[in-house]
Design a protein around this motif. Structure first.
Motif, PDB file in Angstrom:
ATOM      1  N   ALA A   1      51.847   5.359-116.183  1.00 38.84           N
ATOM      2  CA  ALA A   1      51.187   6.172-116.165  1.00 38.84           C
ATOM      3  C   ALA A   1      51.011   7.172-117.146  1.00 38.84           C
ATOM      4  O   ALA A   1      52.204   7.761-116.529  1.00 38.84           O
ATOM      5  CB  ALA A   1      50.058   6.347-115.781  1.00 38.84           C
ATOM      6  N   GLY A   2      50.297   7.570-118.667  1.00 39.61           N
ATOM      7  CA  GLY A   2      50.453   9.503-118.741  1.00 39.61           C
ATOM      8  C   GLY A   2      49.905   9.232-119.804  1.00 39.61           C
ATOM      9  O   GLY A   2      49.806   7.703-120.623  1.00 39.61           O
ATOM     10  N   PRO A   3      49.571   9.875-120.503  1.00 40.27           N
ATOM     11  CA  PRO A   3      48.668  10.730-122.184  1.00 40.27           C
ATOM     12  C   PRO A   3      49.890   9.845-123.467  1.00 40.27           C
ATOM     13  O   PRO A   3      50.422   9.663-123.004  1.00 40.27           O
ATOM     14  CB  PRO A   3      48.541  11.841-121.486  1.00 40.27           C
ATOM     15  N   SER A   4      49.221  10.028-123.705  1.00 42.55           N
ATOM     16  CA  SER A   4      49.135   9.621-125.306  1.00 42.55           C
ATOM     17  C   SER A   4      50.718  10.626-125.850  1.00 42.55           C
ATOM     18  O   SER A   4      50.694  11.910-125.452  1.00 42.55           O
ATOM     19  CB  SER A   4      48.171   9.725-126.083  1.00 42.55           C
ATOM     20  N   SER A   5      51.516  10.473-126.088  1.00 42.47           N
ATOM     21  CA  SER A   5      52.700  10.912-126.643  1.00 42.47           C
ATOM     22  C   SER A   5      53.605  11.059-125.632  1.00 42.47           C
ATOM     23  O   SER A   5      53.777  13.133-125.479  1.00 42.47           O
ATOM     24  CB  SER A   5      52.288  11.870-127.020  1.00 42.47           C
ATOM     25  N   SER A   6      53.264  10.702-124.544  1.00 39.43           N
ATOM     26  CA  SER A   6      53.830  11.945-123.205  1.00 39.43           C
ATOM     27  C   SER A   6      55.829  11.169-122.766  1.00 39.43           C
ATOM     28  O   SER A   6      56.552  11.479-122.508  1.00 39.43           O
ATOM     29  CB  SER A   6      52.980  11.450-121.867  1.00 39.43           C
ATOM     30  N   GLY A   7      55.518   9.802-123.419  1.00 38.81           N
ATOM     31  CA  GLY A   7      56.978   9.096-123.783  1.00 38.81           C
ATOM     32  C   GLY A   7      56.953   8.247-122.351  1.00 38.81           C
ATOM     33  O   GLY A   7      58.257   7.195-122.468  1.00 38.81           O
ATOM     34  N   LYS A   8      56.135   7.277-122.388  1.00 40.07           N
ATOM     35  CA  LYS A   8      55.646   6.016-122.048  1.00 40.07           C
ATOM     36  C   LYS A   8      56.734   5.131-122.427  1.00 40.07           C
ATOM     37  O   LYS A   8      57.532   4.579-122.125  1.00 40.07           O
ATOM     38  CB  LYS A   8      54.399   5.154-121.941  1.00 40.07           C
ATOM     39  N   THR A   9      56.074   4.822-124.314  1.00 43.58           N
ATOM     40  CA  THR A   9      57.879   4.103-125.053  1.00 43.58           C
ATOM     41  C   THR A   9      58.817   3.790-125.062  1.00 43.58           C
ATOM     42  O   THR A   9      59.768   3.193-124.699  1.00 43.58           O
ATOM     43  CB  THR A   9      57.074   3.379-126.268  1.00 43.58           C
ATOM     44  N   GLN A  10      58.901   5.620-125.530  1.00 46.03           N
ATOM     45  CA  GLN A  10      60.541   6.018-124.822  1.00 46.03           C
ATOM     46  C   GLN A  10      61.658   5.412-123.769  1.00 46.03           C
ATOM     47  O   GLN A  10      62.762   5.163-124.244  1.00 46.03           O
ATOM     48  CB  GLN A  10      60.720   7.830-124.755  1.00 46.03           C
ATOM     49  N   PHE A  11      60.174   5.546-122.786  1.00 45.56           N
ATOM     50  CA  PHE A  11      61.493   5.178-121.159  1.00 45.56           C
ATOM     51  C   PHE A  11      60.969   3.781-121.427  1.00 45.56           C
ATOM     52  O   PHE A  11      62.490   3.247-120.974  1.00 45.56           O
ATOM     53  CB  PHE A  11      60.220   6.039-120.703  1.00 45.56           C
ATOM     54  N   CYS A  12      60.334   3.413-121.927  1.00 42.87           N
ATOM     55  CA  CYS A  12      60.430   1.773-121.845  1.00 42.87           C
ATOM     56  C   CYS A  12      61.580   1.238-122.656  1.00 42.87           C
ATOM     57  O   CYS A  12      62.268   0.173-122.420  1.00 42.87           O
ATOM     58  CB  CYS A  12      59.331   1.268-121.947  1.00 42.87           C
ATOM     59  N   LEU A  13      61.363   2.274-123.841  1.00 41.08           N
ATOM     60  CA  LEU A  13      62.930   1.497-124.936  1.00 41.08           C
ATOM     61  C   LEU A  13      64.263   1.898-123.840  1.00 41.08           C
ATOM     62  O   LEU A  13      65.315   1.167-124.127  1.00 41.08           O
ATOM     63  CB  LEU A  13      62.461   1.981-126.365  1.00 41.08           C
ATOM     64  N   LEU A  14      64.996   2.643-123.311  1.00 44.76           N
ATOM     65  CA  LEU A  14      65.888   3.410-123.274  1.00 44.76           C
ATOM     66  C   LEU A  14      65.796   2.908-121.832  1.00 44.76           C
ATOM     67  O   LEU A  14      67.341   1.747-121.956  1.00 44.76           O
ATOM     68  CB  LEU A  14      65.816   5.096-122.331  1.00 44.76           C
ATOM     69  N   THR A  15      65.223   2.102-120.736  1.00 37.50           N
ATOM     70  CA  THR A  15      65.100   1.588-119.834  1.00 37.50           C
ATOM     71  C   THR A  15      65.850  -0.535-120.544  1.00 37.50           C
ATOM     72  O   THR A  15      66.569  -1.071-120.082  1.00 37.50           O
ATOM     73  CB  THR A  15      63.824   1.182-119.122  1.00 37.50           C
ATOM     74  N   ALA A  16      64.746  -1.164-121.015  1.00 27.32           N
ATOM     75  CA  ALA A  16      65.564  -2.735-121.995  1.00 27.32           C
ATOM     76  C   ALA A  16      66.586  -2.748-122.709  1.00 27.32           C
ATOM     77  O   ALA A  16      67.437  -2.940-122.439  1.00 27.32           O
ATOM     78  CB  ALA A  16      64.560  -2.489-123.573  1.00 27.32           C
ATOM     79  N   SER A  17      66.922  -1.122-122.883  1.00 29.71           N
ATOM     80  CA  SER A  17      68.605  -0.696-123.364  1.00 29.71           C
ATOM     81  C   SER A  17      69.538  -0.619-122.460  1.00 29.71           C
ATOM     82  O   SER A  17      70.995  -1.476-122.357  1.00 29.71           O
ATOM     83  CB  SER A  17      68.321   0.704-124.210  1.00 29.71           C
ATOM     84  N   THR A  18      69.444   0.104-121.606  1.00 30.93           N
ATOM     85  CA  THR A  18      70.313   0.183-120.356  1.00 30.93           C
ATOM     86  C   THR A  18      70.457  -1.370-119.218  1.00 30.93           C
ATOM     87  O   THR A  18      71.701  -1.496-119.257  1.00 30.93           O
ATOM     88  CB  THR A  18      69.567   1.263-119.432  1.00 30.93           C
ATOM     89  N   VAL A  19      69.598  -1.632-119.632  1.00 36.99           N
ATOM     90  CA  VAL A  19      69.548  -2.717-118.963  1.00 36.99           C
ATOM     91  C   VAL A  19      70.093  -4.072-118.905  1.00 36.99           C
ATOM     92  O   VAL A  19      71.295  -4.864-119.119  1.00 36.99           O
ATOM     93  CB  VAL A  19      68.302  -3.615-118.147  1.00 36.99           C
TER      94      VAL A  19
END
Length: 321
Positions: A113-131
């Motif tokens: 969870a996090g406010p708008s522009s807190s980096g949630k999507t960035q984290f999701c994309l990085l995790t997807a790439s790593t996995v």
């Protein structure tokens, strides 16, 4: 959840006559049964000429619903399951992995969870790439807000594989990116359809012994749930619980990591807290609260809930984009 029409192939008792009976009462899918007064439905069925057949059909739908819930496990079963299957997958963020003792745990649903522009999507994309790269595993990315970016995935992959030198070979890049499947959805019923199709695929793969799916990401699940909570009250909450039950079932039975994002609202003293209310807060296995230092690529994550780690701990990490 599946529509009654789709279930007819597997359960012929759910024939067009029964579907028409249900449709007249606003029931088209399995989740509609979850928010329906069953006693009233049974009373209506008993008044029909085909009452016996309709009662059999109702029992069949209840059997399908019962199958969505995890079986009871004793302590020995739980220990064996954790030791054999429920390993962790790295997120690609050292600070996050350190906080979570290695990363996201398979078999569990993690909420970020996090406010708008807190980096949630960035984290999701990085995790997807790593996995996709590190574990050569399939990733299902359910995108609710047109936030998925293949270009950012490619940049993350190059950082992961070649952090200080040349870019990843095009053949390898294409192979890894092909393992990340993005499904745009804009309402909770479309999400149910995607998840049920995935479940059918996983069952088929298990039968063949070649299941390679590792991660399901829903960015953001709150944008699908908030509208139904505001407009339909208890029915919306029932759909919310049904969605999480299905995600937990997929995570547990197919040894997957499930990562969902949620927005925040103002809490006591103006401190941000995850949205979706009290009914939601008990549902995910792990809850994380993300924030971002203004004007930088430094992120802070706080642990709100974890089955085996004390809440309140926090960590910082950097995502280079």
């Amino acid at each position: 959840m599946a529509s009654l029409k789709r279930l007819e192939t597997e359960f012929p008792i759910l024939d067009p006559d029964f579907q028409s009976f249900c449709a007249l009462r606003g029931i088209f899918t399995v989740q509609d049964f979850l928010i329906r007064d069953l006693q009233s439905l049974v009373a209506d069925a008993e008044q029909q000429p085909s009452s016996e057949r309709f009662m059999q059909a109702i029992n069949q739908v209840l059997y399908v619903i019962d199958g969505l819930h995890q079986p009871w496990l004793n302590g020995v079963d739980l220990m064996e399951d954790a030791q054999k299957n429920k390993h962790v997958l790295s997120t690609g963020c050292e600070g996050m992995d350190f906080l979570l003792r290695g990363g996201l745990r398979r078999g569990q649903v993690t909420e970020l969870a996090g406010p708008s522009s807190s980096g949630k999507t960035q984290f999701c994309l990085l995790t997807a790439s790593t996995v996709a790269y590190k574990y050569m595993g399939g990733v299902i990315y359910i995108d609710t807000g047109n936030s998925f970016s293949a270009k950012r995935i490619a940049r993350f992959l190059n950082q992961i594989s070649c952090p200080a030198s040349e870019e990843m070979q095009p053949r390898v890049l294409q192979e890894v990116m092909n393992s990340i499947l993005c499904h745009p959805v804009y309402d909770i019923f479309s999400m149910f359809d995607v998840l049920h199709c995935l479940e059918s695929k996983l069952k088929y793969q298990i039968c063949r012994g070649d299941n390679d799916e590792r991660l399901i990401i829903i960015d953001s699940i709150s944008s699908l749930i908030t509208p139904i909570l505001g407009s339909s009250g208890s029915q919306g909450r029932a759909l919310m619980v049904s969605a999480m039950s299905l995600l937990k079932k997929l995570a547990h039975e197919y040894n997957l990591v499930v990562l969902v994002t949620n927005h925040t609202v103002g809490g006591d003293g103006g401190i941000p807290k995850p949205a979706l209310g009290v009914s939601w807060k008990t549902l995910p296995h792990v809850r994380l609260l993300l924030s971002r230092d203004c004007g930088s690529n430094t992120y802070q994550v706080s642990l709100l809930k974890h089955p085996s780690i004390a809440s309140g701990k926090a960590a910082k990490f950097i995502i280079n984009d």
